[in-house]
Scaffold this active site. Sequence first.
Site, PDB file in Angstrom:
ATOM      1  N   GLU A 169     -47.543 -10.961 -12.979  1.00  0.00           N
ATOM      2  CA  GLU A 169     -48.196 -12.322 -13.917  1.00  0.00           C
ATOM      3  C   GLU A 169     -47.555 -12.186 -15.346  1.00  0.00           C
ATOM      4  O   GLU A 169     -47.020 -11.000 -15.836  1.00  0.00           O
ATOM      5  CB  GLU A 169     -49.656 -11.714 -13.918  1.00  0.00           C
ATOM      6  N   CYS A 171     -54.680   4.099 -13.894  1.00  0.00           N
ATOM      7  CA  CYS A 171     -55.738   4.231 -14.722  1.00  0.00           C
ATOM      8  C   CYS A 171     -56.992   3.515 -14.209  1.00  0.00           C
ATOM      9  O   CYS A 171     -56.937   2.172 -13.628  1.00  0.00           O
ATOM     10  CB  CYS A 171     -55.507   3.548 -16.104  1.00  0.00           C
ATOM     11  N   CYS A 175     -47.104 -12.163 -22.861  1.00  0.00           N
ATOM     12  CA  CYS A 175     -47.227 -11.034 -22.401  1.00  0.00           C
ATOM     13  C   CYS A 175     -46.473 -10.875 -20.829  1.00  0.00           C
ATOM     14  O   CYS A 175     -46.625 -11.721 -20.109  1.00  0.00           O
ATOM     15  CB  CYS A 175     -48.494 -10.848 -22.382  1.00  0.00           C
ATOM     16  N   CYS A 222     -48.623  -0.810 -10.556  1.00  0.00           N
ATOM     17  CA  CYS A 222     -48.315   0.359 -11.529  1.00  0.00           C
ATOM     18  C   CYS A 222     -48.719   1.637 -10.764  1.00  0.00           C
ATOM     19  O   CYS A 222     -49.902   1.580 -10.059  1.00  0.00           O
ATOM     20  CB  CYS A 222     -49.070   0.092 -12.664  1.00  0.00           C
ATOM     21  N   CYS A 264     -58.144  -0.343 -14.864  1.00  0.00           N
ATOM     22  CA  CYS A 264     -57.228  -1.357 -14.842  1.00  0.00           C
ATOM     23  C   CYS A 264     -56.992  -1.991 -13.461  1.00  0.00           C
ATOM     24  O   CYS A 264     -56.661  -1.344 -12.650  1.00  0.00           O
ATOM     25  CB  CYS A 264     -55.792  -0.832 -15.468  1.00  0.00           C
ATOM     26  N   CYS A 278     -54.425  -8.269 -16.819  1.00  0.00           N
ATOM     27  CA  CYS A 278     -53.165  -8.374 -16.136  1.00  0.00           C
ATOM     28  C   CYS A 278     -53.406  -7.337 -14.714  1.00  0.00           C
ATOM     29  O   CYS A 278     -54.159  -6.340 -14.916  1.00  0.00           O
ATOM     30  CB  CYS A 278     -51.993  -8.025 -16.647  1.00  0.00           C
TER      31      CYS A 278
HETATM   32  N1  SAH Z   1     -48.865   0.296 -18.892  1.00  0.00           N
HETATM   33  C1  SAH Z   1     -48.779   0.131 -20.224  1.00  0.00           C
HETATM   34  C2  SAH Z   1     -48.659  -1.460 -20.308  1.00  0.00           C
HETATM   35  C3  SAH Z   1     -49.574  -2.337 -19.737  1.00  0.00           C
HETATM   36  S1  SAH Z   1     -51.195  -2.411 -19.719  1.00  0.00           S
HETATM   37  C4  SAH Z   1     -49.770   0.599 -20.908  1.00  0.00           C
HETATM   38  O1  SAH Z   1     -50.790   1.045 -20.381  1.00  0.00           O
HETATM   39  O2  SAH Z   1     -49.966   0.669 -22.178  1.00  0.00           O
HETATM   40  C5  SAH Z   1     -51.372  -3.137 -21.275  1.00  0.00           C
HETATM   41  C6  SAH Z   1     -52.906  -2.652 -22.051  1.00  0.00           C
HETATM   42  O3  SAH Z   1     -53.916  -3.353 -21.405  1.00  0.00           O
HETATM   43  C7  SAH Z   1     -52.813  -1.188 -22.052  1.00  0.00           C
HETATM   44  O4  SAH Z   1     -53.223  -0.697 -23.239  1.00  0.00           O
HETATM   45  C8  SAH Z   1     -54.079  -0.937 -21.177  1.00  0.00           C
HETATM   46  O5  SAH Z   1     -54.729   0.249 -21.370  1.00  0.00           O
HETATM   47  C9  SAH Z   1     -54.852  -2.476 -21.187  1.00  0.00           C
HETATM   48  N2  SAH Z   1     -55.720  -2.568 -20.341  1.00  0.00           N
HETATM   49  C10 SAH Z   1     -55.645  -2.401 -18.958  1.00  0.00           C
HETATM   50  N3  SAH Z   1     -56.687  -2.743 -18.134  1.00  0.00           N
HETATM   51  C11 SAH Z   1     -57.554  -3.278 -19.085  1.00  0.00           C
HETATM   52  C12 SAH Z   1     -58.981  -3.941 -19.080  1.00  0.00           C
HETATM   53  N4  SAH Z   1     -59.551  -3.988 -17.804  1.00  0.00           N
HETATM   54  N5  SAH Z   1     -59.303  -4.291 -20.220  1.00  0.00           N
HETATM   55  C13 SAH Z   1     -58.880  -3.986 -21.474  1.00  0.00           C
HETATM   56  N6  SAH Z   1     -57.521  -3.486 -21.439  1.00  0.00           N
HETATM   57  C14 SAH Z   1     -56.860  -3.156 -20.368  1.00  0.00           C
HETATM   58 FE1  SF4 Z   2     -50.645   1.100 -15.352  1.00  0.00          FE
HETATM   59 FE2  SF4 Z   2     -52.713  -0.265 -15.949  1.00  0.00          FE
HETATM   60 FE3  SF4 Z   2     -52.568   2.451 -16.661  1.00  0.00          FE
HETATM   61 FE4  SF4 Z   2     -50.963   0.515 -18.044  1.00  0.00          FE
HETATM   62  S1  SF4 Z   2     -53.466   0.540 -18.074  1.00  0.00           S
HETATM   63  S2  SF4 Z   2     -50.402   2.423 -17.173  1.00  0.00           S
HETATM   64  S3  SF4 Z   2     -50.817  -1.102 -16.286  1.00  0.00           S
HETATM   65  S4  SF4 Z   2     -52.775   1.442 -14.871  1.00  0.00           S
END
Ligand code: SAH
Ligand code: SF4
Length: 346
Positions: free
Chosen positions: A85, A109, A98, A105, A112, A336
């Site tokens: 995306e 986390c 973005c 990934c 996410c 995303c």
């Molecule tokens: N993997 C990298 C970049 C992609 S995620 C990272 O984790 O930094 C980009 C940002 O979106 C990160 O700060 C992540 O913690 C945040 N993010 C992911 N899922 C989210 C959610 N459901 N609500 C708000 N922020 C989210």
């Molecule tokens: Fe991966 Fe989502 Fe964690 Fe970023 S926030 S490192 S995209 S699992």
Amino acid sequence: MDAAGRRAAVAELGHPAYRADQLSRHYFGRLTESAHEMTDLPASAREELVAALLPPLLTAEKELTCDRGMTCKTLWRAADGAFVESVLMRYPGRVTMCVSSQAGCGMGCPFCATGQAGLTRNLSTAEIVSQVLNGARSLARAQMAGGPGRVSNIVFMGMGEPLANYASVLGAVRRLSDPVPDGLGISQRAITVSTVGLVPAIRRLTGEGLTCRLAVSLHAPDDELRDTLVPVNRRWKVAEVLDAAWDYAAATGRRVSIEYAMIRDINDQRWRADALARLLSGRLAHVNLIPLNPTPGSKWTASDPDVAEAFQRCLADHGIPVTVRDTRGREIDGACGQLAAASRQT
Ligand code: SAH
Ligand code: SF4
């Protein structure tokens, strides 16, 4: 490929090396990949060069817009069927794109959507650049509301952990920032690489001589909570991640962005705001508070607006620069990974 690699590839196909510059000018300057538009190339060579060097990488599977057309999210299907995306966000005076660095990934986390699905594969440099090229083209051709425009900022905040796909991401940063015709000519200062905190990779990035901004997804000031929100914290602790971030800031002179998703009753307590302020005090840092975008089936939700505001005020009172992230595209599965997850299910 970089400019020299392109020249070598063209020569290998039996064409004069300067054809590579012509192709580059079409791709990065005129934002076209169509052989029939490349009228300065001999008709016989066009098709062959485009087929060999500009194969179609991403097909738009779905496009969703909201915010009166100012936010546009695209779900791309790669040649092997992987989904990624990207999102274009138009603001007065700038357009931020973005991009995804991986399909899925592997960092896991739990809040996410991308993390929930696991890693499919790394994207290539070309697949990353292609997302931006497509966005730049739709802006240049005024296919997005607001008239013609250009991509001014890039954030690696789509699917994937950019520093887990180091070589491709670094290649993409260089191609995006190389001046036309070698690349897209976007200032490195306007590119943000967001990481979950892979310390050795942050250190390696520090040595590259870039001027990109680094964003660190912290989400908790204490290891106990961060171990659960960001599982990679079990490997590299808060203190180590921040140390690496401060070294990056010192080397580049750029303020590090500290990303903090506000999760109700999980990480939004007053004492955690105080603890975060202590960690950041006197550092070249800026906090970005992101209201959690709950993913389907998630037990977590965004902090109460009053609580988020108190958290923000507490940081500001400690002298820490802090802003609340503008949340775009909630109604189009803006977090995303959500669109890709829905597509895999259907
Ligand atoms: N993997 C990298 C970049 C992609 S995620 C990272 O984790 O930094 C980009 C940002 O979106 C990160 O700060 C992540 O913690 C945040 N993010 C992911 N899922 C989210 C959610 N459901 N609500 C708000 N922020 C989210
Ligand atoms: Fe991966 Fe989502 Fe964690 Fe970023 S926030 S490192 S995209 S699992």
